[in-house]
Design an enzyme around this catalytic site. Structure first.
Site, PDB file in Angstrom:
ATOM      1  CG  ASP A   1      39.582  48.039  35.290  1.00 11.97           C
ATOM      2  OD1 ASP A   1      40.487  47.789  34.484  1.00 11.97           O
ATOM      3  OD2 ASP A   1      39.349  49.184  35.714  1.00 11.97           O
TER       4      ASP A   1
ATOM      5  CE  LYS B   1      44.408  36.805  34.583  1.00 16.98           C
ATOM      6  NZ  LYS B   1      43.808  35.455  34.411  1.00 16.98           N
TER       7      LYS B   1
ATOM      8  N   GLY C   1      35.041  49.090  37.363  1.00 18.55           N
ATOM      9  CA  GLY C   1      34.266  49.050  38.586  1.00 18.55           C
ATOM     10  C   GLY C   1      33.941  50.462  39.046  1.00 18.55           C
ATOM     11  N   GLY C   2      32.845  50.625  39.769  1.00 25.31           N
ATOM     12  CA  GLY C   2      32.494  51.938  40.295  1.00 25.31           C
ATOM     13  C   GLY C   2      32.212  52.940  39.203  1.00 25.31           C
TER      14      GLY C   2
END
Length: 407
Positions: free
Chosen positions: A198, A220, A251-252
């Protein structure tokens, strides 16, 4: 007299202690440090000590070990395969070692390694490996080397070259700082054949990958925004079915507004084995990096994490904003920068005071972190004035006014 345990002639060996009696004489902090690994090895651990620390007592009450609160007596090692003498009385430790020698039981003497018949190495586990280091009694040196080996394995600079089985791992990369990915996440990333990343995943981690690793930017992928998740699912499944180990780097945390469960469902439906590695969610870590605890004794007893990807009056909204307005605790808004004016107005209409502290944190935990402090009545205007852009976290509530920098 037998050879000293701490000399240069030690023979490093792994003991299978599963269901075998291990006696630990002493119940202080030295014993406490050793009990966890003994229990994890499957040993039947029995502690003999006059007193024990609260942590050792908790292990007894939890059924992990047994204990007798009394003095050590000759004969206490009967039936033992291994023993540790770790009292604060040298004479008692010597007596334990003497009994162990008579009964051919290897025994660690914690206060004087050279006078025991065994020595505990600096050890660690890594992906099925057990790493142990001895340094002739130089404990700091052995610990330092052990740590360096494990860090090298975690980063991928040292590898056993064993390929990972085909499949998918959903890895939470943490809030942005590459050092905040979990140990397991970094380990699996170093074993990947394909990484589907991501745009919020820590980009510095990608620079550590080996040259042969294929990196796919998930933002993309083709088919347009409406089909992006389907394209990601297909990429994960196709890679795994081609015999590759695919890491989906997010992320996270994968399960905090990360669509991670959708990807798990898709992989499971396709018969692809999948592992989920939790990550440090930005909802808690980013406020922490800005000096804000989401809870604090006597101030707030709850915190709520809310997605801001749709406005309060949007028909797709599943959030009860009137209920949130009545809470006195902390609200953490993710993906809310573009609609902060609507969220702030809705909360104030529902009863939240306009002077409620609010903090916006852009690119939290990274070198480019920005922190903007305001209140509920002014936050929308301040966000526009200061050009706060995603990714950003918005914290609303009493603790949002805290500002101790703990870094």
């Amino acid at each position: 007299m037998p050879a000293a345990a701490g000399d240069e002639t030690n023979y490093l060996v792994g003991l299978n202690l599963t269901d075998r009696r291990v006696v630990v004489v002493g119940g202080g902090t030295v014993a406490q440090r050793r009990l966890g690994l003994l229990v994890a090895s499957g040993a039947k651990v029995h502690v003999i000590a006059r007193t024990v620390t609260p942590a050792v007592e908790a292990m007894v009450s939890g059924g992990q070990i047994t204990a007798e609160l009394r003095d050590y007596l000759d004969g206490d090692l009967d039936g033992a395969w291994y023993a540790i003498a770790c009292t604060d009385e040298p004479a008692t430790n010597a007596a334990v070692v003497a009994e162990a020698e008579r009964n051919r039981i290897f025994c660690v003497r914690a206060d004087s390694a050279r006078q025991g018949t065994a020595v505990t190495p600096a050890s660690a586990s890594f992906d099925g490996l057990e790493v142990g280091v001895l340094a002739g009694g130089q404990h700091r040196r052995s610990a330092a080397v052990r740590t360096a080996i494990v860090e090298a394995l975690q980063s991928g600079t040292l590898t056993d070259e064993e390929p990972h089985a085909p499949g998918v791992a959903l890895v939470g990369g943490g809030p942005g700082d590459p050092d905040l990915i979990t140990v397991r996440g970094r380990r699996l990333l170093s074993r990947a054949d394909i990484v589907v990343a991501d745009h919020l995943a820590p980009q510095e981690l990608l620079a550590e990958l080996a040259p042969h690793v294929e990196v796919i930017d998930a933002s993309k992928l083709p088919y347009g925004r409406a089909m992006a998740q389907q394209a990601i699912n297909e990429t994960l499944i196709e890679g795994a079915k081609a015999g590759k180990f695919v890491v989906r780097l997010k992320g996270g945390d994968p399960y905090v507004f990360g669509r991670g469960y959708e990807e798990v469902e898709a992989c499971a439906a396709a018969g692809v084995p999948v592992t989920v590695v939790p990550g440090i969610t930005s909802a808690i870590s980013v406020p922490s990096a800005a000096g804000i605890p989401v809870t604090h004794r006597g101030v707030t007893h709850e915190f709520v994490v809310v997605s801001g990807h749709v406005a309060p009056d949007h028909p797709d909204s599943l959030t009860d904003w009137s209920a949130l307005a009545r809470l006195r605790g902390t609200l953490v808004l993710l993906m809310a920068v573009e609609r902060i004016d609507k969220f702030a107005a809705t909360l104030m209409d529902g009863g939240r005071p306009g002077d409620t502290p609010v903090t916006a944190i852009q690119e939290g935990t990274t070198r480019s972190q920005r922190v903007l402090r305001a209140d509920l009545a002014t936050i929308a205007a301040r966000v526009r004035e200061e050009n706060i852009r995603p990714p950003a976290i918005i914290v609303i509530g009493p603790t949002a006014g805290f500002s101790v920098d703990a870094r």
